[in-house]
Design an enzyme around this catalytic site. Sequence first.
Site, PDB file in Angstrom:
ATOM      1  N   LYS A 228      24.258 -55.802  20.954  1.00 38.75           N
ATOM      2  CA  LYS A 228      24.705 -54.495  20.455  1.00 38.75           C
ATOM      3  C   LYS A 228      26.185 -54.269  20.757  1.00 38.75           C
ATOM      4  CE  LYS A 228      21.117 -53.106  22.609  1.00 38.75           C
ATOM      5  NZ  LYS A 228      19.909 -52.645  23.243  1.00 38.75           N
TER       6      LYS A 228
ATOM      7  N   ASP B  45      17.168 -56.881  17.616  1.00 41.47           N
ATOM      8  CA  ASP B  45      16.963 -56.446  19.002  1.00 41.47           C
ATOM      9  C   ASP B  45      15.963 -55.296  19.056  1.00 41.47           C
ATOM     10  OD1 ASP B  45      17.639 -56.202  21.889  1.00 41.47           O
ATOM     11  OD2 ASP B  45      18.345 -54.249  21.210  1.00 41.47           O
TER      12      ASP B  45
ATOM     13  N   HIS C   7      29.968 -50.041  28.840  1.00 44.49           N
ATOM     14  CA  HIS C   7      28.525 -49.894  28.710  1.00 44.49           C
ATOM     15  C   HIS C   7      27.946 -49.726  30.105  1.00 44.49           C
ATOM     16  CE1 HIS C   7      24.462 -50.525  27.233  1.00 44.49           C
ATOM     17  NE2 HIS C   7      24.272 -51.288  28.289  1.00 44.49           N
TER      18      HIS C   7
ATOM     19  N   SER D  28      20.099 -58.875  24.804  1.00 44.64           N
ATOM     20  CA  SER D  28      19.832 -57.614  24.104  1.00 44.64           C
ATOM     21  C   SER D  28      21.043 -56.682  24.213  1.00 44.64           C
ATOM     22  CB  SER D  28      18.585 -56.968  24.738  1.00 44.64           C
ATOM     23  OG  SER D  28      18.483 -55.614  24.417  1.00 44.64           O
TER      24      SER D  28
ATOM     25  N   ARG E  62       8.768 -56.675  23.409  1.00 46.32           N
ATOM     26  CA  ARG E  62       8.884 -56.941  24.854  1.00 46.32           C
ATOM     27  C   ARG E  62       8.216 -55.839  25.662  1.00 46.32           C
ATOM     28  NH1 ARG E  62      15.015 -57.165  25.608  1.00 46.32           N
ATOM     29  NH2 ARG E  62      14.490 -57.212  27.812  1.00 46.32           N
TER      30      ARG E  62
END
Length: 432
Positions: free
Chosen positions: A187, A161, A82, A183, A168
């Site tokens: 995922k 999320d 990621h 967050s 947010r």
Amino acid sequence: MQMVDLINKKKYGDELSHDEIKFIIDGYTKGLIPDYQMSAFLMSVYFNGMTTDESTALALAMRDSGDVLDLSDITGTKVDKHSTGGVGDKVSIVLAPLVAYLGAKLAKMSGRGLGHTGGTIDKLESIPGFQVELPLGKFKDQVNEIGCAIVGQSGDIAPADKLIYALRDVTATVDSIPLIASSIMSKKLASGADAIVLDVKVGSGAFMKTLEDARKLSKLMVEIGKKAGKKVSAILTSMEEPLGYKIGNALEIYESIETLEGHGPEDLTEIVCVITGHLLKDSGVVKDYEAGYKLAYETLKSGAALPKFYEFVKAQNGDVNFLKNKDEILTKTKQHKLYAKADGYLEKVDALKVGLAGMKLGAGRATKEDKINLFVGIDLHIKIGDKIKKGDLICTLYHDEKGLVDAIELIESSYIIGPNKRHLKLVEEMIV
Ligand code: URA
């Protein structure tokens, strides 16, 4: 349990239990807790932070708010990576076939671009026919058969999320390290991989502007992953300048092919090899990171993983001839060239401005609904530390007229040419 009591508890900096956090996330997802209470809670987290246990509970509760992929039908260790988002970041496109060629299994869900950063899914979609939506069964079969697959985020991954992120965004609580960490990890944990490498970008073009914040975020995400039973490592890499030279969807496919042919930009090659080194170690393909890095580097330089890229694209219905005739990508738009106005060294490139220039040309979206042009973008030609003479070509803009004037202004103001030869440290740290 009452939400008002839990807000109060966080307001005074007390630690919430896993059950209390689960109550908040389940209640908000089901619409039982209103936005005004959730907003107050988020702001108290913003000011008082969260412990590692609280952040883990938050990540797990958000993970469990939707589908959690079961990849157990895929044999062996499933790996994923990621990136927190950078300009010109095409690492996944090079890494997927490389990792697969070397015998690991990469099952990846990726996103679309928003704002100044691009998305892997948009980049892959610039290959005609490439399918980013695969049924789960086909996704798993493909990883089993050829070693990799990249699809768009489908199904109902971490819906809590999505809801909380939107809140947010409008309550000025995005830039909270425990909220960002939980967050991202919600995922990643829902995507089912056993081992994950996180590439946390630091610098002007990144979410984390300082090394200190990037380090805190990385350590917290690694801890959350470990507590959730996964092998997670993080690398902190510079986003002081874009990654590679090319920015824009099809242009980044072009540069990915060059890298798989063995002559890609050094910085892109380096990050791909560092991440691959960790993933090969985590998969048990090699005994340590150093051996994984060396194998990745030698394979990339030899061009041996390029046929695996063709196989991966073909498996997702993409046109391999488009890749084999990559020079045509450079002929699809008009070109505008920029030349250096002074002698010296390139001291600084504002990656954020370059990303915004790409967006102005139509390579990226300002809002989710915007349509993008897959062929426009930027080729920077020079990197920080390069020696430049007045009149040298420093940038080519691939454009269709839209946004050209703004993009030129952004690029010209993003370059600083001066007397100092600067060396950029690309991989700042590794947290294993
Ligand atoms: N990316 C995410 O997925 N979540 C955040 O909170 C920030 C960046």
